[in-house]
Motif scaffolding. Sequence first.
Motif, short mmCIF file in Angstrom:
data_model
loop_
_atom_site.label_atom_id
_atom_site.label_comp_id
_atom_site.label_asym_id
_atom_site.label_seq_id
_atom_site.Cartn_x
_atom_site.Cartn_y
_atom_site.Cartn_z
N ALA A 1 -2.04 17.57 -19.24
CA ALA A 1 -2.55 18.37 -18.12
C ALA A 1 -1.52 18.55 -17.00
CB ALA A 1 -3.80 17.73 -17.55
N ILE A 2 -0.41 17.83 -17.07
CA ILE A 2 0.60 17.91 -16.02
C ILE A 2 1.46 19.15 -16.22
CG2 ILE A 2 2.61 16.75 -15.00
CD1 ILE A 2 -0.07 15.37 -14.43
N ARG A 3 1.55 19.97 -15.18
CA ARG A 3 2.31 21.23 -15.25
C ARG A 3 3.70 21.11 -14.66
NH1 ARG A 3 -0.82 21.89 -18.75
NH2 ARG A 3 -2.61 23.29 -18.67
N SER A 4 3.93 20.13 -13.79
CA SER A 4 5.27 19.86 -13.27
C SER A 4 5.37 18.35 -13.06
CB SER A 4 5.51 20.61 -11.95
OG SER A 4 4.67 20.13 -10.93
N LEU A 5 6.56 17.83 -13.23
CA LEU A 5 6.72 16.38 -13.13
C LEU A 5 6.27 15.86 -11.78
CD1 LEU A 5 10.19 15.87 -14.85
CD2 LEU A 5 7.92 15.38 -15.77
N PRO A 6 5.50 14.76 -11.77
CA PRO A 6 5.06 14.17 -10.50
C PRO A 6 6.26 13.69 -9.70
CG PRO A 6 3.85 13.24 -12.36
CD PRO A 6 4.97 14.05 -12.92
N ARG A 7 6.16 13.81 -8.39
CA ARG A 7 7.19 13.32 -7.48
C ARG A 7 6.54 12.38 -6.48
NH1 ARG A 7 7.71 18.73 -7.97
NH2 ARG A 7 6.78 19.14 -5.97
N ALA A 8 7.32 11.46 -5.97
CA ALA A 8 6.80 10.51 -4.99
C ALA A 8 7.73 10.45 -3.78
CB ALA A 8 6.69 9.12 -5.61
N ILE A 9 7.13 10.35 -2.62
CA ILE A 9 7.87 10.10 -1.40
C ILE A 9 7.16 8.97 -0.66
CG2 ILE A 9 8.77 12.44 -1.16
CD1 ILE A 9 6.65 12.91 1.02
N ARG A 10 7.91 8.19 0.05
CA ARG A 10 7.35 7.08 0.81
C ARG A 10 6.75 7.61 2.11
NH1 ARG A 10 8.22 2.01 -0.17
NH2 ARG A 10 10.09 2.51 -1.35
N VAL A 11 5.53 7.21 2.40
CA VAL A 11 4.85 7.58 3.63
C VAL A 11 4.66 6.32 4.45
CG1 VAL A 11 2.74 8.52 4.65
CG2 VAL A 11 3.64 9.50 2.53
N ILE A 12 5.16 6.33 5.66
CA ILE A 12 5.00 5.18 6.54
C ILE A 12 3.83 5.49 7.46
CG2 ILE A 12 6.05 3.77 8.34
CD1 ILE A 12 8.75 4.43 7.02
N ASP A 13 2.82 4.68 7.36
CA ASP A 13 1.58 4.87 8.12
C ASP A 13 1.53 3.83 9.22
OD1 ASP A 13 -0.91 5.69 8.95
OD2 ASP A 13 -1.98 4.71 7.32
N GLU A 14 1.78 4.25 10.44
CA GLU A 14 1.72 3.34 11.57
C GLU A 14 0.44 3.57 12.34
OE1 GLU A 14 5.17 3.40 14.02
OE2 GLU A 14 6.53 3.39 12.32
N GLU A 15 -0.22 2.49 12.66
CA GLU A 15 -1.44 2.58 13.46
C GLU A 15 -1.16 2.02 14.85
OE1 GLU A 15 -5.00 1.11 11.67
OE2 GLU A 15 -4.29 1.60 9.66
N PHE A 16 -1.59 2.75 15.85
CA PHE A 16 -1.41 2.31 17.22
C PHE A 16 -2.76 1.93 17.79
CE2 PHE A 16 2.06 5.21 16.30
CZ PHE A 16 3.15 4.48 16.72
N GLU A 17 -2.82 0.80 18.44
CA GLU A 17 -4.09 0.36 19.01
C GLU A 17 -4.05 0.45 20.52
OE1 GLU A 17 -5.45 -3.35 17.46
OE2 GLU A 17 -4.68 -2.86 15.50
#
Length: 78
Positions: A62-78
Motif C-alpha cells: 500500500a506504500i506509494r512512496s518510501l516513508p521518511r522520518a524527521i525528528r520533532v522536538i516537542d517542548e512544553e512551557f509551563e
Amino acid sequence: MEVADRPGVLAQIAQHLGEQGASIKSVVQRGLGENAQLVMVIHPLLESLLRAAIEQIGELDAIRSLPRAIRVIDEEFE
C-alpha cells in the motif's frame, strides 16, 4: 508518507510501529484521489527501532512512496 487510500492501511502501519514499541501521538491524513498522505508523530523511541519499523512499512504493497522520518522536538512551557 504516501499510501493507498483504502481500508486497513493505517492499521497495518500502526501494527508495524507497535511491534517496534512505538506509540503514535498524532496522525494527519489527507486524501489525494486514490492515495492519501499520512503524517504521523510518535512518542520518543530509539532510532534503531524507528528505522526497523520504517523498513517494514516500506515493504507494504500500500506504500506509494518510501516513508521518511524527521525528528520533532516537542517542548512544553509551563
